[in-house]
Structures are given as C-alpha cells and as structure tokens.
Motif scaffolding. Structure first.
Motif, PDB file in Angstrom:
ATOM      1  N   UNK A   1      19.512  52.194  72.392  1.00 45.30           N
ATOM      2  CA  UNK A   1      19.714  51.467  71.385  1.00 45.30           C
ATOM      3  C   UNK A   1      18.576  50.621  71.258  1.00 45.30           C
TER       4      UNK A   1
ATOM      5  N   UNK B   1      16.512  47.393  68.804  1.00 46.65           N
ATOM      6  CA  UNK B   1      16.856  46.365  67.823  1.00 46.65           C
ATOM      7  C   UNK B   1      15.397  45.734  67.550  1.00 46.65           C
TER       8      UNK B   1
ATOM      9  N   UNK C   1      14.277  41.835  66.140  1.00 41.22           N
ATOM     10  CA  UNK C   1      14.539  40.420  65.667  1.00 41.22           C
ATOM     11  C   UNK C   1      13.257  39.914  65.109  1.00 41.22           C
TER      12      UNK C   1
ATOM     13  N   UNK D   1      18.918  38.551  64.321  1.00 39.66           N
ATOM     14  CA  UNK D   1      19.018  39.874  64.377  1.00 39.66           C
ATOM     15  C   UNK D   1      18.562  40.621  62.840  1.00 39.66           C
TER      16      UNK D   1
ATOM     17  N   UNK E   1      10.364  40.847  67.379  1.00 36.77           N
ATOM     18  CA  UNK E   1      10.339  41.162  68.736  1.00 36.77           C
ATOM     19  C   UNK E   1      11.294  42.328  68.712  1.00 36.77           C
TER      20      UNK E   1
ATOM     21  N   UNK F   1      17.940  48.528  74.709  1.00 38.28           N
ATOM     22  CA  UNK F   1      19.264  48.296  75.672  1.00 38.28           C
ATOM     23  C   UNK F   1      19.863  49.639  76.273  1.00 38.28           C
TER      24      UNK F   1
END
Lengths: 113, 114
Positions: free
Chosen positions: B32, B34, B36, B46, B89, B93
C-alpha cells in the motif's frame, strides 16, 4: 472535527535535559503514531500506541518513550537529550490500529542546544 | 538502507503544466502506497493512495501510477497550480502482521511557477 493538535509547537532545551511532548488525536481516533522529521533522515517512525499500549516501535534508542491515556491522548518523552534530537516531532492519528491513512498534527519543533 | 527513495529533492514546473513526482521502493512486501503533501510549519496531509492490486488511482488533478515489477510509483498533478507548491512525501506500508507504520521517502520539493 478538530484536527490533531500538538503542544507545545516550539521547544528549546539543552543537552542532558528531558522533554515531554503532547498529542491530542482527532476525536474518535484510537491510534496515535509518532514520527521524527530531520533534514538528513526525513520522516522516521518512532512508535504507535493503541488502547494505551505500544503496538509498534521504530528503530530509536530507549531514551525515546511514550504513553497513551484512556482518552487516546498521547505523550512522548525524550530523556538525556542530545544535539541530534533536534527535529520536528509529528504525531498522527488514525481510527484504528495500523491504518494506512493517518492524519498528522502540525508538529513540535524541538531544538537542543 | 532506505526502503523508499525519492531521488529528486526538488522539481520546478510552470503553472498549467504536468508535475511528475517519482518514488522507488526496495521492499517487495510493501502493498500500500500513499502520497502526502507538506507545507512549511504544518504536518503532512494525506493526498492520495494506491493499493498494490491496482496500477492507477485518480482523484481530481492527482493520479498515482504503480509499476510493481519496477518497484516504482509516480504522482502526476495536472494541471499544476501555484498552490501545489509544497514538499511531497511518498510513503509505503506492509499491510497486515504487526507492521502499521509508514515508511517515508525524504520528500521532493515542488515549486509551481505562475
């Protein structure tokens, strides 16, 4: 809903002292994570708390500790401060443990002289 | 050793053009990812995420692409706006188990010029 709040926003300490930072998560969020941001290392995970228990821990020395209270508020403590501990300390909250989407507070800028 | 790498510390783009921010990772267990965005004196916010079972996720002007074989993801912002100027960023995870913490890259500072 109010966001994640952190106090104090700025802090200046000297080497050898200890410091306690506070974090209030978003209402209803039960998990709180702490991160350290430095220019050289970027954002690094410190630890995660859920139901007043530390559930995950990053690669930091034992001088870094924390706790979580029954209302999900969290504190982190750094003892015997070193110059290298100067950083922005960020707290993030999420609804449950180990959730990917975390909501960050504005951070506490710690300067160690 | 860094598990999430953002090799470009900075990127400058003209308003209205496309911004492409890149991120590479080494841990094949990440599933996963992401992005930011962080403004000065604020915590990261987020932006968008993608699961490893997908190769693309869109949200308005923001699209994230994932190439699992290359262990590479990118964030596309189209069209770029001056308000997009921030540090971005990339984070990853490893889902499940005891791992819940985000592993962040060191960030890319995007400047969108009017």
């Amino acid at each position: 809903k109010a966001g994640v709040t952190q106090t104090p926003r700025y802090l200046i300490k000297t080497r050898g002292q200890q410091v306690t930072l506070s974090c209030s998560p978003i209402s209803g969020h039960r998990s709180v994570s702490w991160y350290q941001q430095t220019p050289g290392q970027g954002l690094q995970f410190l630890f995660e708390y859920f139901s007043e228990t530390q559930r995950n821990k990053g690669n930091f020395p034992g001088r870094f500790s924390g706790r979580q209270f029954s209302n999900s508020r969290s504190e982190m403590n750094v003892s015997t401060l070193e110059l290298g501990d100067s950083a922005l300390y960020l707290c993030a909250s999420s609804l449950e443990l180990a959730q990917n989407e975390q909501f960050f507070g504005p951070g506490t800028r710690l300067t160690v002289l | 050793d860094q598990q999430v790498k953002q090799n470009s510390p900075s990127l400058s783009v003209q308003e209205g053009r496309i911004s492409i921010l890149n991120c590479d990772y080494t841990n094949s267990m990440f599933d996963y990812f992401l992005w930011y965005k962080k403004y000065p004196a604020e915590g990261p916010t987020f932006l968008i995420s993608i699961s490893s079972i997908k190769d693309k996720n869109e949200d308005g002007r923001f699209t994230v692409f994932l190439n699992k074989s290359a262990k590479h993801l990118s964030l596309h912002i189209v069209p770029s706006q001056p308000g997009d100027s921030a540090v971005y960023f990339c984070a990853a995870v490893e889902y499940g188990g005891s791992q819940g913490n985000l592993i962040f890259g060191k960030g890319t500072k995007l400047s969108v010029k009017p």
